[in-house]
Every structure is written in structure tokens, then in C-alpha cells.
Motif scaffolding. Structure first.
Motif, PDB file in Angstrom:
ATOM      1  N   GLN A   2       6.309  13.842  -8.236  1.00 33.25           N
ATOM      2  CA  GLN A   2       6.836  12.644  -7.582  1.00 33.25           C
ATOM      3  C   GLN A   2       5.696  11.757  -7.094  1.00 33.25           C
ATOM      4  O   GLN A   2       5.752  10.539  -7.231  1.00 33.25           O
ATOM      5  N   SER A   3       4.675  12.368  -6.555  1.00 35.43           N
ATOM      6  CA  SER A   3       3.508  11.614  -6.093  1.00 35.43           C
ATOM      7  C   SER A   3       2.842  10.882  -7.254  1.00 35.43           C
ATOM      8  O   SER A   3       2.493   9.700  -7.137  1.00 35.43           O
ATOM      9  N   SER A   4       2.672  11.567  -8.366  1.00 29.71           N
ATOM     10  CA  SER A   4       2.038  10.924  -9.517  1.00 29.71           C
ATOM     11  C   SER A   4       2.931   9.821 -10.073  1.00 29.71           C
ATOM     12  O   SER A   4       2.443   8.738 -10.420  1.00 29.71           O
ATOM     13  N   ALA A   5       4.238  10.046 -10.143  1.00 34.86           N
ATOM     14  CA  ALA A   5       5.157   9.016 -10.642  1.00 34.86           C
ATOM     15  C   ALA A   5       5.145   7.794  -9.734  1.00 34.86           C
ATOM     16  O   ALA A   5       5.112   6.652 -10.214  1.00 34.86           O
ATOM     17  N   ASN A   6       5.133   8.012  -8.429  1.00 36.32           N
ATOM     18  CA  ASN A   6       5.080   6.879  -7.499  1.00 36.32           C
ATOM     19  C   ASN A   6       3.783   6.091  -7.652  1.00 36.32           C
ATOM     20  O   ASN A   6       3.785   4.861  -7.608  1.00 36.32           O
ATOM     21  N   GLY A   7       2.662   6.791  -7.826  1.00 32.89           N
ATOM     22  CA  GLY A   7       1.383   6.116  -8.017  1.00 32.89           C
ATOM     23  C   GLY A   7       1.346   5.316  -9.307  1.00 32.89           C
ATOM     24  O   GLY A   7       0.828   4.184  -9.346  1.00 32.89           O
ATOM     25  N   ILE A   8       1.903   5.893 -10.368  1.00 35.13           N
ATOM     26  CA  ILE A   8       1.942   5.192 -11.655  1.00 35.13           C
ATOM     27  C   ILE A   8       2.808   3.944 -11.547  1.00 35.13           C
ATOM     28  O   ILE A   8       2.424   2.860 -12.011  1.00 35.13           O
ATOM     29  N   ILE A   9       3.968   4.065 -10.939  1.00 33.35           N
ATOM     30  CA  ILE A   9       4.884   2.930 -10.808  1.00 33.35           C
ATOM     31  C   ILE A   9       4.267   1.852  -9.923  1.00 33.35           C
ATOM     32  O   ILE A   9       4.395   0.656 -10.208  1.00 33.35           O
ATOM     33  N   PHE A  10       3.593   2.242  -8.859  1.00 31.01           N
ATOM     34  CA  PHE A  10       2.915   1.273  -7.998  1.00 31.01           C
ATOM     35  C   PHE A  10       1.897   0.461  -8.804  1.00 31.01           C
ATOM     36  O   PHE A  10       1.850  -0.758  -8.720  1.00 31.01           O
ATOM     37  N   ARG A  22       9.792   5.510 -13.801  1.00 32.49           N
ATOM     38  CA  ARG A  22       9.615   6.558 -12.791  1.00 32.49           C
ATOM     39  C   ARG A  22      10.439   7.782 -13.180  1.00 32.49           C
ATOM     40  O   ARG A  22       9.982   8.908 -13.094  1.00 32.49           O
ATOM     41  N   SER A  23      11.657   7.528 -13.626  1.00 26.62           N
ATOM     42  CA  SER A  23      12.511   8.627 -14.081  1.00 26.62           C
ATOM     43  C   SER A  23      11.873   9.344 -15.268  1.00 26.62           C
ATOM     44  O   SER A  23      11.912  10.574 -15.349  1.00 26.62           O
ATOM     45  N   LEU A  24      11.256   8.582 -16.178  1.00 22.84           N
ATOM     46  CA  LEU A  24      10.580   9.188 -17.320  1.00 22.84           C
ATOM     47  C   LEU A  24       9.466  10.108 -16.855  1.00 22.84           C
ATOM     48  O   LEU A  24       9.394  11.265 -17.268  1.00 22.84           O
ATOM     49  N   TYR A  25       8.604   9.615 -15.989  1.00 18.96           N
ATOM     50  CA  TYR A  25       7.458  10.399 -15.557  1.00 18.96           C
ATOM     51  C   TYR A  25       7.861  11.585 -14.685  1.00 18.96           C
ATOM     52  O   TYR A  25       7.235  12.630 -14.718  1.00 18.96           O
ATOM     53  N   MET A  26       8.905  11.425 -13.890  1.00 16.38           N
ATOM     54  CA  MET A  26       9.230  12.463 -12.926  1.00 16.38           C
ATOM     55  C   MET A  26      10.226  13.483 -13.476  1.00 16.38           C
ATOM     56  O   MET A  26      10.086  14.673 -13.244  1.00 16.38           O
ATOM     57  N   LYS A  54      -3.308   9.279 -13.217  1.00 17.21           N
ATOM     58  CA  LYS A  54      -2.812  10.294 -12.272  1.00 17.21           C
ATOM     59  C   LYS A  54      -2.850  11.685 -12.902  1.00 17.21           C
ATOM     60  O   LYS A  54      -2.034  12.545 -12.602  1.00 17.21           O
ATOM     61  N   LYS A  55      -3.827  11.896 -13.779  1.00 20.02           N
ATOM     62  CA  LYS A  55      -3.926  13.132 -14.550  1.00 20.02           C
ATOM     63  C   LYS A  55      -4.008  14.366 -13.655  1.00 20.02           C
ATOM     64  O   LYS A  55      -3.332  15.366 -13.894  1.00 20.02           O
ATOM     65  N   LYS A  56      -4.823  14.292 -12.614  1.00 20.96           N
ATOM     66  CA  LYS A  56      -5.024  15.457 -11.753  1.00 20.96           C
ATOM     67  C   LYS A  56      -3.709  15.895 -11.099  1.00 20.96           C
ATOM     68  O   LYS A  56      -3.363  17.080 -11.099  1.00 20.96           O
ATOM     69  N   SER A  57      -2.975  14.933 -10.569  1.00 21.05           N
ATOM     70  CA  SER A  57      -1.710  15.243  -9.906  1.00 21.05           C
ATOM     71  C   SER A  57      -0.674  15.769 -10.906  1.00 21.05           C
ATOM     72  O   SER A  57       0.073  16.709 -10.612  1.00 21.05           O
ATOM     73  N   ILE A  58      -0.656  15.190 -12.103  1.00 19.55           N
ATOM     74  CA  ILE A  58       0.282  15.643 -13.127  1.00 19.55           C
ATOM     75  C   ILE A  58      -0.063  17.063 -13.562  1.00 19.55           C
ATOM     76  O   ILE A  58       0.829  17.912 -13.725  1.00 19.55           O
ATOM     77  N   LEU A  59      -1.346  17.349 -13.745  1.00 15.07           N
ATOM     78  CA  LEU A  59      -1.759  18.697 -14.150  1.00 15.07           C
ATOM     79  C   LEU A  59      -1.433  19.730 -13.073  1.00 15.07           C
ATOM     80  O   LEU A  59      -1.003  20.844 -13.390  1.00 15.07           O
ATOM     81  N   TRP A  60      -1.619  19.373 -11.796  1.00 13.04           N
ATOM     82  CA  TRP A  60      -1.224  20.290 -10.723  1.00 13.04           C
ATOM     83  C   TRP A  60       0.284  20.517 -10.749  1.00 13.04           C
ATOM     84  O   TRP A  60       0.771  21.633 -10.539  1.00 13.04           O
ATOM     85  N   GLY A  61       1.051  19.455 -10.987  1.00  9.33           N
ATOM     86  CA  GLY A  61       2.502  19.606 -11.092  1.00  9.33           C
ATOM     87  C   GLY A  61       2.893  20.530 -12.225  1.00  9.33           C
ATOM     88  O   GLY A  61       3.768  21.387 -12.075  1.00  9.33           O
ATOM     89  N   PHE A  81       7.328  27.165  -5.184  1.00  6.75           N
ATOM     90  CA  PHE A  81       6.591  26.587  -6.312  1.00  6.75           C
ATOM     91  C   PHE A  81       7.301  25.351  -6.854  1.00  6.75           C
ATOM     92  O   PHE A  81       6.671  24.350  -7.182  1.00  6.75           O
ATOM     93  N   ARG A  82       8.628  25.425  -6.944  1.00  7.27           N
ATOM     94  CA  ARG A  82       9.399  24.288  -7.451  1.00  7.27           C
ATOM     95  C   ARG A  82       9.244  23.085  -6.515  1.00  7.27           C
ATOM     96  O   ARG A  82       9.093  21.948  -6.966  1.00  7.27           O
ATOM     97  N   TYR A  83       9.263  23.321  -5.214  1.00  6.69           N
ATOM     98  CA  TYR A  83       9.093  22.244  -4.242  1.00  6.69           C
ATOM     99  C   TYR A  83       7.726  21.578  -4.409  1.00  6.69           C
ATOM    100  O   TYR A  83       7.625  20.347  -4.455  1.00  6.69           O
ATOM    101  N   VAL A  84       6.665  22.383  -4.510  1.00  5.17           N
ATOM    102  CA  VAL A  84       5.307  21.833  -4.659  1.00  5.17           C
ATOM    103  C   VAL A  84       5.193  21.077  -5.984  1.00  5.17           C
ATOM    104  O   VAL A  84       4.595  20.003  -6.045  1.00  5.17           O
ATOM    105  N   MET A  85       5.800  21.619  -7.044  1.00  6.27           N
ATOM    106  CA  MET A  85       5.785  20.944  -8.340  1.00  6.27           C
ATOM    107  C   MET A  85       6.428  19.565  -8.239  1.00  6.27           C
ATOM    108  O   MET A  85       5.873  18.571  -8.703  1.00  6.27           O
ATOM    109  N   ILE A  86       7.588  19.507  -7.609  1.00  4.46           N
ATOM    110  CA  ILE A  86       8.295  18.229  -7.470  1.00  4.46           C
ATOM    111  C   ILE A  86       7.468  17.254  -6.647  1.00  4.46           C
ATOM    112  O   ILE A  86       7.394  16.062  -6.971  1.00  4.46           O
TER     113      ILE A  86
END
Length: 190
Positions: free
Chosen positions: A83-91, A129-133, A14-21, A74-79
Motif C-alpha cells: 500500500q505504501s509503494s502504491a501510494n507513492g507511485i500514485i502520488f 493504485r488498484s493495479l499496483y496494490m 518504489k522497488k525496495k518497498s515492493i520487494l519487501w512486500g 505477515f499479511r498485515y506487513v505485506m499489505i
């Protein structure tokens, strides 16, 4: 493969989503730090001098409000990205864990109730998930905040910022000591 490497591999998916975050995290920090600089400008240039001219003051206050709204956006988009990347990783982790459970012999399940296995997978992946997010984003945000605050201090008063730069080694030493002693007690508690 070690746990750290495995967690890193899941994060790379989920590198792309994490980098955007992280990009929006940097923008959030920049806008957060711009607000106090603007407040200093408002106070120093328009309030302290005694002759208050309301037109530029009102304009600067609207700019201050706009910066606050932009920072919140910006904070909302970051979250959302994190959150999207953390959910994908956990899935993916849960999918892999349940796929691994399918390969275990039936005798493994004789001594272990199925509900306990599912609960453990769920609880452990929620902790990850808490770790990643939260943990990673707070760590990165703290680093960028320190860099940004020092940059703002150098803009406002380079002499004071130079003196305060001497505090960084003490903060690093304190953090290492805390990690050393707290880590020992965390292992005992677990």
C-alpha cells in the motif's frame, strides 16, 4: 515510451518497498501452507490412532494458533508495504500529470472543462493504485500459493502430487483461452 514501460518505470522508483512486500507475501504463503501440514500431523498422529494423549495435542493446537497469528502478521506487513509503494507511485503519477497539464496551451482547456480533466486523472490513477496494490499482489500470491501447495503435496504424498502435476498444462491452456476470449469482450465493453 509505451504504457507498460512507463508503469514499470514508476514501479522501479518504489522497488525496495515492493520487494519487501513480496518478501512478506512469500512468508505469508509459507505460513499459510504450514498450517494444513500441521493439521495433517495432528489428525494422523494424535487423533486417528485412537489413543488420544491431550498434552502433545494441546501443544500442537497452540502451535497451529501461533502459525495463524504469525501468518496474519505477515499479511498485515505485506499489505502495508504494498500500500505504501502504491501510494507513492500514485502520488508521483499525479504530480507528473499535473506538471504536464501546466505545460499545455490555454486553448486545450477551452474545449475541456477543468473538472473533467481532474476527475479523469483521479479516476485513472485510482485504477492504477488498484493495479499496483491488488492485482500484482494477487497474481504473485497465486503463483507462490501454487508452488507452495505443490511443495506441501510432495511432502505429504509425492505420488498424488505427481498425478496432480499433470493438471498444470490444462490450467495454463484454460487461462490462455480465457484471456483470449475475455480480452476480446473486455475491449468491446470499454
Amino acid at each position: 515510451m509505451s504504457t507498460k514501460k512507463r508503469l514499470f518505470q514508476y514501479g522501479l522508483e518504489k522497488k525496495k518497498s515492493i520487494l519487501w512486500g513480496l518478501f512478506f507475501l512469500i512468508l505469508t504463503v509459507v505460513t499459510d501452507i504450514t498450517a494444513p501440514i500441521l493439521a495433517a500431523l495432528i489428525i494422523d498422529e494424535h487423533i486417528v490412532q485412537g489413543n488420544i494423549i491431550f498434552e502433545p495435542l494441546i501443544m500442537l493446537l497452540f502451535v497451529y494458533l501461533a502459525i495463524a497469528v504469525i501468518s496474519a502478521s505477515f499479511r498485515y506487513v505485506m499489505i502495508r508495504f504494498l500500500q505504501s509503494s502504491a501510494n507513492g507511485i500514485i502520488f508521483k503519477m499525479r504530480k507528473d500529470a499535473f506538471a504536464h497539464l501546466q505545460t499545455l496551451p490555454v486553448t486545450y482547456f477551452d474545449n475541456m472543462p477543468a473538472g473533467k480533466i481532474v476527475a479523469r486523472i483521479t479516476n485513472d490513477t485510482e485504477a492504477l493504485r488498484s493495479l499496483y496494490m491488488q492485482v500484482i499482489s494477487m497474481f504473485a500470491q497465486s503463483i507462490f500459493n501454487i508452488i507452495g501447495v505443490y511443495a506441501a503435496m510432495f511432502i505429504l504424498d509425492w505420488k498424488l502430487a505427481s498425478w496432480l502435476l499433470l493438471l498444470l498444462p490444462m490450467i495454463i491452456i484454460w487461462a490462455k483461452l480465457y484471456h483470449k476470449y475475455a480480452g476480446k469482450y473486455n475491449r468491446i465493453v470499454r
